[in-house]
Enzyme design. Structure first.
Site, PDB file in Angstrom:
ATOM      1  N   ASP A   1       0.405  -1.141  -0.073  1.00 55.34           N
ATOM      2  CA  ASP A   1       0.244   0.440  -0.012  1.00 55.34           C
ATOM      3  C   ASP A   1       0.978   1.310   0.254  1.00 55.34           C
ATOM      4  OD1 ASP A   1      -1.591   1.837   1.195  1.00 55.34           O
ATOM      5  OD2 ASP A   1      -1.954   1.718   2.885  1.00 55.34           O
TER       6      ASP A   1
ATOM      7  N   ASP B   1       0.680   5.520  -0.128  1.00 57.50           N
ATOM      8  CA  ASP B   1      -0.310   6.411   0.561  1.00 57.50           C
ATOM      9  C   ASP B   1      -0.036   7.807   0.388  1.00 57.50           C
ATOM     10  OD1 ASP B   1      -3.859   6.538   2.150  1.00 57.50           O
ATOM     11  OD2 ASP B   1      -1.940   7.628   2.007  1.00 57.50           O
TER      12      ASP B   1
ATOM     13  N   ASP C   1       3.613   0.977   3.315  1.00 58.41           N
ATOM     14  CA  ASP C   1       2.947   1.119   4.542  1.00 58.41           C
ATOM     15  C   ASP C   1       2.802  -0.481   4.947  1.00 58.41           C
ATOM     16  OD1 ASP C   1       1.351   0.777   6.935  1.00 58.41           O
ATOM     17  OD2 ASP C   1      -0.631   1.978   6.340  1.00 58.41           O
TER      18      ASP C   1
END
Ligand code: SF4
Ligand SMILES: [Zn+2]
Ligand SMILES: [Zn+2]
Lengths: 353, 421
Positions: B128, B130, B326
């Site tokens: 991920d 972000d 992440d």
């Protein structure tokens, strides 16, 4: 092509399938350990165990392969009959360190000796179920697949074992001989533990029983264990998610990483000090003081450059499937909101609403 | 359509599908009715999307091995669902109109059981990236801060509300072109590391726009499926450049701050992090007799040019080369992820496969609502680009295309005009 091990190899690696085949082929019966000619084998086995667990001594002189195979077998029998977990583990660790020395030696020679290399690849394949590859461009290096590497390296805590400090290319990790063997030490010792655990035996030879009795006496004399006390404070509300983690811990079960993280951040937030938290984490079956301490310091922002980790929100906890919501959770977004609240107060509020 | 695993015929007759797959549920969703007009309108509009574009939804090949979860417009989360066919999910989604749809990256023998009975047997590797982890300066200006105290939307990221001085604020992210550019840069770095170092076949990597302010990478390489959580964490840590030891470069610094060469076999210097750092710092490696000396000399020389010490320079290089993923997401094998092709209620955008990362523009490619004019009440003066067109909004009543309305309302920057309900 089937590669046959030499007798010399069997003496060094008595845990290989070929060694068991040898025992079977000679029709050796375990009860034969009660015969006087076998006494020296039992003594040899006992002394080896004794040396390992009392003195941490790994010096060992190799004998002919027939003797080594039987000594190994007798050691396993004694440990099985004693059935003391910690001694079994200690034995397995030292024994694997001993085999490790032979492996290093053999692997070093394997770069020049094609036959030796094939035997070693076979050993790795048989006992560790993994392929190792000889790196031909760069001398004296073996390579293994990244995932095979990580699978083993994660139990080491020294930074040099972290993947980032390794030579990684195209799905492989390059290792020198010492490293590759060190990487498998744990597995070797697990293999030995398994061998002991999986032995199915109804009656042990008397002389084996006698030896194991000696071990037990020694163990009882040094064994004093303390019990970990209960850490749940009854007067205050504990968030249900945290409560559930305590329950799992008290049952001696393992916790997923996300639950550990939740518990640790929660306890840190509630101003428990690292020592107190470590006491709680001690209940984990795979508890390791060094890692736990490191991780707690890391989480609390003491180690490394990492930021302080916060207690995850209820939403996140729900996503991780760790939420066990009850009426006390009404209207909150983070378990820390329940900190310090008294149960009876919440019950009162609940009654009003 | 660029991203679909469902064939058209699969969904050819929605009414029939609904009849056949009438969902029966243990859970009572009656209490999950939206409590405000914005949610009511979004619920209606999202439903329209699923009716029309369910073909966007990329369901996993073996649906019955995954856990599904839903969030409703009342913001409650429900997990541990399982389905046997696309039709079942379709019927479910149309009947209950969730605000968000999640699906496990893990495979379970019993996906609808509680976690301890699910019987996990593998999970795709997920990353991920972000926007908020990039800490870009532009975000401080173009994001908004909503105050919990007085409900004011402040322009920019503030520490205290400009109206009531309150400090309970939350940030509303509105990614700009710069944000998207840097997110894409991370995606490309990540793919490069996965392919070059981990030997992962790029064909097994799918890049998705997350539906809000980031990207998700799914790796379906079967060798990686059985990896445990801690092993995934080790991969994250590698990608994040965490725990690098200077000695790995082939030298150490003694008490007199002198470099001492320590690795004899330097032929392998040109790969992994070691190779990447040296290459970035333009440190060459020569083999032969004087290899060690040459190596150290180069560094000493460079230090005078850099005007900072070697360790600092290495740390900075790692920071630049590392991928801002992440790590929690990658290691959590029991998490459920936004389903590809479903809508993200934080923005109204779809989480969608990006076949060409470079040309991907979320304000065009992830936005599936139509042009019909909708009346909204904007809480701010702002201008925003959608599908190549700029929309200027003033605080108060505005008429905008539906896709702009969905975005601003989802972001909490506007309210729906009552007449639209
Ligand atoms: S609602 Fe929050 S505090 Fe309560 S159990 Fe769930 S996660 Fe814990
Ligand atoms: Zn305010
Ligand atoms: Zn920006």
């Amino acid at each position: 092509m089937s590669i046959k091990l030499g007798t010399n190899d069997l003496a060094k690696y008595p845990f290989l399938n070929e060694a068991s085949t040898y025992v079977k082929e000679t029709h050796f019966d375990l009860q034969e350990f009660d015969r006087t000619e076998m006494e020296f084998i039992l003594n040899r086995s006992f002394n080896k165990i004794d040396n390992f667990i009392k003195n941490g001594e790994t010096n060992y002189k190799l004998e002919k392969f027939e003797i080594e195979i039987l000594t190994f077998l007798a050691s396993l029998l004694i440990l099985k009959s004693a059935s003391i977990d910690i001694i079994t583990k200690k034995f397995a660790l030292f024994e694997s360190m001993r085999f490790e020395k032979y492996l290093v030696e053999d692997l070093k020679n394997s770069f020049k000796d094609e036959k030796k290399r094939l035997i070693l690849l076979k050993i790795f394949n048989e006992i560790f179920k993994i392929d190792i590859f000889c790196e031909t461009i760069v001398n004296e290096f073996y390579k293994i697949r990244v995932i095979d590497y990580i699978h083993r390296s994660i139990v080491f805590h020294e930074e040099e074992w972290k993947l980032i400090n390794r030579t990684v290319k195209n799905g492989f990790v390059y290792l020198n001989v010492n490293e590759i063997v060190r990487l498998f030490r744990n597995e070797l010792s697990l293999l030995i533990i398994d061998k002991i655990k999986n032995m199915k035996l109804v009656t042990f030879p008397d002389k084996v029983l006698k030896k194991s009795q000696n071990l037990k006496i020694y163990w009882d004399s040094i064994n004093k264990r303390s019990k970990v006390s209960d850490h749940v404070n009854k007067n205050r509300t504990t968030p249900p998610c945290i409560d559930h983690i305590y329950k799992v811990l008290n049952n001696g079960e393992n916790l997923p990483h996300s639950a550990r993280l939740l518990l640790a951040t929660f306890l840190l937030f509630s101003e428990k000090n690292i020592e107190e938290i470590i006491e709680i984490f001690k209940k984990l079956p795979d508890y390791n003081e060094q890692i736990t301490r490191y991780q707690l310091e890391h989480l609390s922002g003491k180690k490394g450059s990492s930021k302080k980790y916060f207690v995850p929100s209820c939403e996140k906890i729900k996503l991780q499937n760790l939420c066990h919501e009850t009426f006390v959770c009404k209207g909150i977004i983070n378990p820390i909101q329940l900190l310090g609240k008294r149960r009876d107060e919440i019950e009162k509020e609940e009654g009003k609403g | 359509m660029i991203f679909s695993t469902n064939s058209k015929s699969d969904l050819k007759n929605a009414a029939d599908m609904l009849k056949e797959n009438e969902p029966t549920l243990k859970i009572d969703f009656k209490n999950s009715e939206p409590s405000n007009n914005n949610q009511l309108w979004l619920k209606k509009t999202f439903k329209k999307y699923y009716f029309k574009y369910f073909i966007n939804v990329a369901l996993p090949e073996k649906i019955n091995l995954h856990e599904f979860g839903f969030r409703y417009f009342d913001e409650k989360m429900y997990r541990h669902f399982s389905f046997n066919s696309p039709g079942e999910i379709y019927a479910f989604v149309l009947k209950f109109s969730p605000s968000d749809i999640y699906c496990s990256s893990s495979f379970y023998r019993n996906p609808s059981e509680p976690m301890d009975k699910k019987e996990w047997y593998g999970s795709e590797l997920i990353f991920d990236i972000d926007g908020k982890d990039l800490h870009l300066e532009c975000t401080l200006e173009h994001n908004y801060t909503r105050c919990h105290g007085c409900n004011l939307i402040n322009a920019g990221v503030l520490e205290k509300c400009s109206n009531c001085n309150g400090s309970r604020l939350n940030v509303i992210e509105i990614p700009c072109k710069n944000c998207i550019f840097f997110l894409k840069k991370e995606v490309k770095k990540l793919i490069n590391l996965l392919v070059e170092d981990f030997g992962i076949d790029s064909k097994t990597i799918s890049v998705y726009f997350s539906g809000n302010n980031g990207f998700h990478l799914h790796v379906a390489d079967k060798d990686y499926l059985p990896l445990l959580s801690v092993e995934r964490a080790e991969i994250s840590s590698y990608l994040l450049g965490k725990g690098f030891k200077l000695e790995t470069l082939g030298l150490k610094i003694n008490n007199d701050k002198k470099f001492i060469p320590i690795l004899k076999n330097k032929q392998l210097l040109d790969c992994g992090w070691r190779g990447r750092i040296l290459k970035n710092l333009k440190i060459n490696f020569y083999s032969g007799k004087n290899a060690d000396n040459n190596f150290i000399k180069q560094i000493e020389k460079l230090e005078t040019i850099w005007n900072c010490d070697f360790q600092q320079k290495v740390a900075k290089t790692i920071e630049d080369l590392s991928v801002k993923i992440d790590p929690m997401v990658t290691m959590d094998i029991h998490r459920i992820f936004r389903l590809a092709g479903s809508l993200n209620s934080k923005s109204g955008f779809a989480k969608i496969l990006c076949n060409d990362v470079d040309s991907f523009d979320p304000f065009k490619d992830a936005c599936f609502f139509d042009k019909s004019t909708i009346e909204i009440v904007s809480k701010i003066d702002t201008s925003i680009f959608f599908k190549g067109k700029k929309y200027n909004l003033n605080k108060g009543s505005n008429s905008v295309p539906e896709y702009v309305a969905v975005y601003l309302i989802s972001k909490g920057l506007a309210d729906i005009n009552l007449k639209e309900i």
